[in-house]
Every structure is written in C-alpha cells, then in structure tokens.
Design a protein around this motif. Structure first.
Motif, mmCIF file in Angstrom:
data_model
loop_
_atom_site.group_PDB
_atom_site.id
_atom_site.type_symbol
_atom_site.label_atom_id
_atom_site.label_comp_id
_atom_site.label_asym_id
_atom_site.label_seq_id
_atom_site.Cartn_x
_atom_site.Cartn_y
_atom_site.Cartn_z
ATOM 1 N N ALA A 1 -5.621 -6.932 14.734
ATOM 2 C CA ALA A 1 -6.390 -6.283 14.603
ATOM 3 C C ALA A 1 -6.180 -4.660 14.993
ATOM 4 C CB ALA A 1 -7.536 -6.851 14.963
ATOM 5 N N ASP A 2 -5.912 -4.487 16.364
ATOM 6 C CA ASP A 2 -5.707 -3.818 17.583
ATOM 7 C C ASP A 2 -4.505 -2.767 16.875
ATOM 8 O OD1 ASP A 2 -7.732 -4.907 19.147
ATOM 9 O OD2 ASP A 2 -6.129 -5.173 20.740
ATOM 10 N N THR A 3 -3.768 -3.563 16.279
ATOM 11 C CA THR A 3 -2.561 -2.604 15.647
ATOM 12 C C THR A 3 -2.875 -1.641 14.371
ATOM 13 O OG1 THR A 3 -0.545 -3.807 16.539
ATOM 14 C CG2 THR A 3 -0.141 -2.321 14.899
ATOM 15 N N ALA A 4 -4.169 -2.884 13.798
ATOM 16 C CA ALA A 4 -4.468 -2.021 12.720
ATOM 17 C C ALA A 4 -5.366 -1.023 12.715
ATOM 18 C CB ALA A 4 -4.803 -3.169 11.356
ATOM 19 N N ARG A 5 -6.495 -1.325 13.838
ATOM 20 C CA ARG A 5 -6.809 0.089 14.158
ATOM 21 C C ARG A 5 -5.785 1.399 14.672
ATOM 22 N NH1 ARG A 5 -10.750 -4.508 15.234
ATOM 23 N NH2 ARG A 5 -9.708 -4.787 17.362
ATOM 24 N N ALA A 6 -4.903 0.665 15.222
ATOM 25 C CA ALA A 6 -4.561 1.947 15.891
ATOM 26 C C ALA A 6 -3.757 2.741 14.359
ATOM 27 C CB ALA A 6 -3.143 1.606 16.756
ATOM 28 N N LEU A 7 -3.705 1.994 13.334
ATOM 29 C CA LEU A 7 -2.846 2.636 12.451
ATOM 30 C C LEU A 7 -3.149 3.323 11.622
ATOM 31 C CD1 LEU A 7 -0.319 0.214 11.657
ATOM 32 C CD2 LEU A 7 0.469 2.234 12.703
ATOM 33 N N ALA A 8 -5.080 3.720 11.601
ATOM 34 C CA ALA A 8 -5.140 3.993 10.507
ATOM 35 C C ALA A 8 -5.512 5.692 10.722
ATOM 36 C CB ALA A 8 -7.261 3.853 10.818
ATOM 37 N N GLY A 9 -5.200 5.812 9.131
ATOM 38 C CA GLY A 9 -5.051 7.229 8.643
ATOM 39 C C GLY A 9 -3.584 8.027 8.924
ATOM 40 N N VAL A 10 -2.774 7.077 9.353
ATOM 41 C CA VAL A 10 -1.381 7.011 9.575
ATOM 42 C C VAL A 10 -0.708 6.597 8.198
ATOM 43 C CG1 VAL A 10 0.815 6.227 11.200
ATOM 44 C CG2 VAL A 10 -1.679 7.858 12.215
ATOM 45 N N GLY A 11 -0.972 5.147 8.797
ATOM 46 C CA GLY A 11 0.017 3.584 7.262
ATOM 47 C C GLY A 11 -1.007 2.471 7.608
ATOM 48 N N HIS A 12 -0.761 1.076 7.565
ATOM 49 C CA HIS A 12 -1.139 0.243 6.849
ATOM 50 C C HIS A 12 -0.003 -1.324 7.588
ATOM 51 C CE1 HIS A 12 -3.220 1.857 3.514
ATOM 52 N NE2 HIS A 12 -3.912 1.581 4.208
ATOM 53 N N LEU A 13 -0.975 -1.765 8.397
ATOM 54 C CA LEU A 13 -0.417 -3.236 8.816
ATOM 55 C C LEU A 13 -0.707 -4.402 7.765
ATOM 56 C CD1 LEU A 13 0.894 -5.475 10.937
ATOM 57 C CD2 LEU A 13 -1.105 -5.542 11.772
ATOM 58 N N VAL A 14 0.853 -4.756 7.079
ATOM 59 C CA VAL A 14 0.170 -6.004 5.915
ATOM 60 C C VAL A 14 1.442 -6.870 6.583
ATOM 61 C CG1 VAL A 14 1.852 -5.792 4.005
ATOM 62 C CG2 VAL A 14 0.865 -3.491 4.662
ATOM 63 N N LEU A 15 0.523 -7.712 6.326
ATOM 64 C CA LEU A 15 1.433 -9.356 7.104
ATOM 65 C C LEU A 15 0.902 -10.012 5.252
ATOM 66 C CD1 LEU A 15 -2.021 -10.394 9.428
ATOM 67 C CD2 LEU A 15 0.639 -9.113 9.666
ATOM 68 N N LEU B 1 6.940 4.660 15.103
ATOM 69 C CA LEU B 1 8.042 4.292 14.325
ATOM 70 C C LEU B 1 7.169 4.867 12.992
ATOM 71 C CD1 LEU B 1 9.491 0.646 14.590
ATOM 72 C CD2 LEU B 1 10.470 3.031 14.847
ATOM 73 N N LEU B 2 5.992 4.402 12.600
ATOM 74 C CA LEU B 2 5.314 5.344 10.870
ATOM 75 C C LEU B 2 5.297 5.907 11.667
ATOM 76 C CD1 LEU B 2 5.031 1.993 10.986
ATOM 77 C CD2 LEU B 2 2.792 3.227 10.014
ATOM 78 N N HIS B 3 4.861 7.499 12.156
ATOM 79 C CA HIS B 3 4.749 8.161 12.447
ATOM 80 C C HIS B 3 6.580 9.222 12.215
ATOM 81 C CE1 HIS B 3 0.782 10.033 13.038
ATOM 82 N NE2 HIS B 3 0.640 9.191 14.518
ATOM 83 N N PRO C 1 0.543 -1.688 -0.012
ATOM 84 C CA PRO C 1 0.281 -0.340 0.393
ATOM 85 C C PRO C 1 0.840 1.105 0.212
ATOM 86 C CG PRO C 1 -0.910 -1.310 1.942
ATOM 87 C CD PRO C 1 0.474 -2.289 1.114
ATOM 88 N N GLY C 2 0.029 2.398 -0.446
ATOM 89 C CA GLY C 2 0.716 3.726 0.338
ATOM 90 C C GLY C 2 0.799 4.423 0.479
ATOM 91 N N GLY C 3 1.667 5.030 1.019
ATOM 92 C CA GLY C 3 1.931 5.614 2.647
ATOM 93 C C GLY C 3 2.869 4.464 3.335
#
Length: 385
Positions: A227-241, A340-342, A205-207
């Motif tokens: 799932a909790d991590t992906a929700r926390a990253l909403a608007g910041v980036g993506h969790l990719v598995l 880290l993503l920020h 994904p981009g970003g």
C-alpha cells in the motif's frame, strides 16, 4: 513406474514446482503413470467464508499436457466434509481415499512423493518407497498452535521414515538435514518461454508499471508495504499484483484503496509477457523465518525476464549475484521503486528485454527434472524396509 504425489497445490493453469517436475518426468519416461493428489475441496469452509462451496472433483484424467500421454496423468481432488476439530479422523479418511484411488489405477507398489505433510499417513499405511519434497517450512508459518503441532508430528514421521528427502533451499537443507541426509533440488524456470518477446498484455495499466507475480497471501506479501508503495507511485505509475488471490476481503480492499492494481490469477504461459513489460519487478515480501525457508520461483522468472528488480532482503534475492537486483529494507523500498519508474520515462531509457544467457541454463526446469529423476531412480531399486 507408478508415482503418487501428495501436493499442496492444485493442478491448474498456474504451474508451480510440482507441475513442472511431474510434467518433465512424464515426458522423460513414457512408461510412468502419476496420481497427483490435490488439496481437498472444503465446501463448509467456503460457505462460511468468501468462496463458492463445491464438492471435490474426485479421480479424473488431467487436462492435456504437451508431450504427455492422455492416460499417464490422473488427478484426485477429495472432499473435506468437516473441520479437524470436529472429525479427528479426517486425515486418516483422506489417506484411505488416496489409497483407494491408487488401487483403482492398478497402482500396487508405487513410489510416494510427499509434498503435503499429510502424506505421512500414507507412508505409515504402506510399504511404498517414499520421497519427502520440502518446499516450505510450514512449521515456521503463522498458524494456530494445533495446526503447527500436527504438521510437526507428521514431518517427524516423514524425516525419520522416508527413503529420501529433497529440499528446495539452502535454509531447508540446514534445518531438515540436521539429522539425516537431504538433497538440494532448487526451483527453476522455463527459459524457453523468456527467449522470445511477448506483446504487452492488454490489462496492464498504461504508463510505467511495477509488477509482482505470485500468490497474494500475507504469509509472504507485506501488505502495508504494498500500500505504501502504491501511494508513493501516485502520479508516476502503478503497482500491479498478479497471481492467485488468497487475501481476505478487508486486505484486498485496503490494497485497492491505496491504488494497487489487482489483476488476479494468470496462467503460467502468460506470465513472461507481464514480466517483460514491467518497468520494475518487485518483491515486497515480509522477512520472517518462514520466508527465509523459501526458494522463490519468481527469482528465476525475474532473472529470465531481464528487467530491473527491487526486493526486500528475503531469501534468494538478498544473495543473488545479479546487477539487475536491488535489495533494500522496507523503509527504502517505495523510493527505490519510484526511482526505477522515473528512470523508465527518460528519453534514453531502454526497454529491450535481454534473451536468457548461458548463466540461466543451469536454472531451467529441465535441469531440476534431471536432478529429481536421479533421486527417484535410487528409490525404485531400494531394499524393502
């Protein structure tokens, strides 16, 4: 020398410990011939679940491997027709099929390399010199009681009768070496694959992205934490598995609904690109006696990629002497990844991927092949039992 390997994993484009070691041994010794026994195809289980029923592919030459003679490596995938509770002799039939395949390749007195504990039945049926390579402590996994009992009984035979036992982690060295000598041969990484820069994969994904590469299975993955991590990253980036998917339909849909990006399996030669272009590499694993027995290959891959890592306190990562590795408990994990993503979006953030340094030389698969070759050489000259 001939070698029969009973593996817990298929020979495919996702290379794991067995494939790296077998390929390395074949490149070292042109006279070596290997029969690599894959897990049986289970058409009934597939028909009752989500898989596509198919018969085992039987005995066949392996796909081409660089530096390996075309007739040096053979694969055997049997068919499991019935569950053990219906056919209690299913493992004995499996062993007979393996022996028949070995004979068809003119293997009269090969070395036996057991990774799948069912290899105990081959050990009992032959006088072959034998090595037990322990990569996971399945006696500690969350499995039905009859399966755990079967594994424990087979492992007891292997630990008692094998000429050598190799383990991949310090925890396994302690548990399996309590009553007999064992040799520690950890996992490794193809450092050369990380010594060059790879283009960003088109399906990332981009970003900013936090990337996990490995088999998706709830034996290891903390699905709720993902799932909790992906929700926390909403608007910041993506969790990719990215990796072979052993999840149920419900588990998979729960992750997707939370915003996790599932890429599926990727060949090993593509993995360095995903790791190099991650803003964070993550290890959202459960911490259990089973995961404490492991020596995660991703530890070596992540270190070779040179990107920052956030891990739960699992074996390997919690003891890593690496300033790039941050170990946190599961409650702090989503925030640590988000930070880290920020940070990766800051104007002065560096996305350069360091080349593997001298400290990685000792964890290359070539070193592990050398270690295992020494063990096998000691077996080829052993006295008959």
């Amino acid at each position: 020398m001939d070698l029969v390997v009973t593996s817990l994993e298929v020979w495919d484009g996702v290379w794991r410990r067995n494939q790296h070691l077998v390929a390395g041994l074949l490149r070292r010794d042109p006279s070596l011939k290997v029969l690599f026994v894959e897990p049986a195809s289970d058409p009934l289980h597939a028909a009752l679940g989500e898989g596509e029923p198919r018969l085992g592919r039987g005995l066949r030459p392996a796909p081409a491997v660089d530096g390996v003679s075309p007739d040096a490596l053979w694969l055997f995938e049997p068919t499991k027709w019935l569950p053990r509770r219906v056919d209690r002799r299913i493992d004995e039939k499996w062993a007979r099929q393996v022996l028949k395949s070995a004979r068809s390749l003119d293997m009269t007195d090969p070395l036996l390399w057991v990774n799948d504990p069912r290899g105990a039945l081959i050990l009992e049926a032959t006088s072959w010199p034998a090595l037990y390579d322990v990569t996971d402590d399945w006696t500690l996994a969350d499995r039905p009681a009859p399966e755990i009992q079967r594994i424990k009984a087979q492992e007891a035979v292997l630990l008692r009768r094998c000429d050598a036992v190799v383990v991949c982690s310090p925890a396994l060295a302690l548990s399996k070496g309590a009553d007999r000598p064992v040799t520690l041969v950890p996992n490794g990484v193809d450092t050369a694959a990380y010594a060059v820069s790879h283009e960003r994969p088109a399906d990332l994904p981009g970003g900013p992205v936090a990337v996990y590469v490995g088999t998706l299975h709830d034996d290891r993955l903390d699905l709720e934490l993902c799932a909790d991590t992906a929700r926390a990253l909403a608007g910041v980036g993506h969790l990719v598995l990215a990796g072979p998917d052993a999840l149920s339909a419900g588990q998979r849909s729960g992750l997707v609904d939370a915003g996790v990006v599932l890429l599926g399996s990727r060949p090993s030669d593509a993995v360095p690109a995903y790791l190099q272009h991650a803003d964070a590499l993550v290890v959202p694993h459960v911490v259990t006696p089973f995961t404490d027995s492991l020596d995660p290959i991703k530890l070596y891959e992540y270190q070779a990629a040179g990107r920052p890592v956030v891990a739960t306190p699992v074996a390997g990562f919690r003891d890593a002497d690496d300033e790039q590795v941050t170990v946190v408990d599961r409650t702090a994990f989503p925030a640590a990844v988000t930070t880290l993503l920020h940070r990766s979006e800051a104007p002065d953030a560096s996305h350069a991927t360091p080349a593997p340094g001298r400290r990685l030389a000792n964890i290359d698969w070539a070193r592990r092949v050398d270690q295992l070759a020494e063990v096998l050489a000691s077996l080829s000259g052993r006295d008959e039992r």
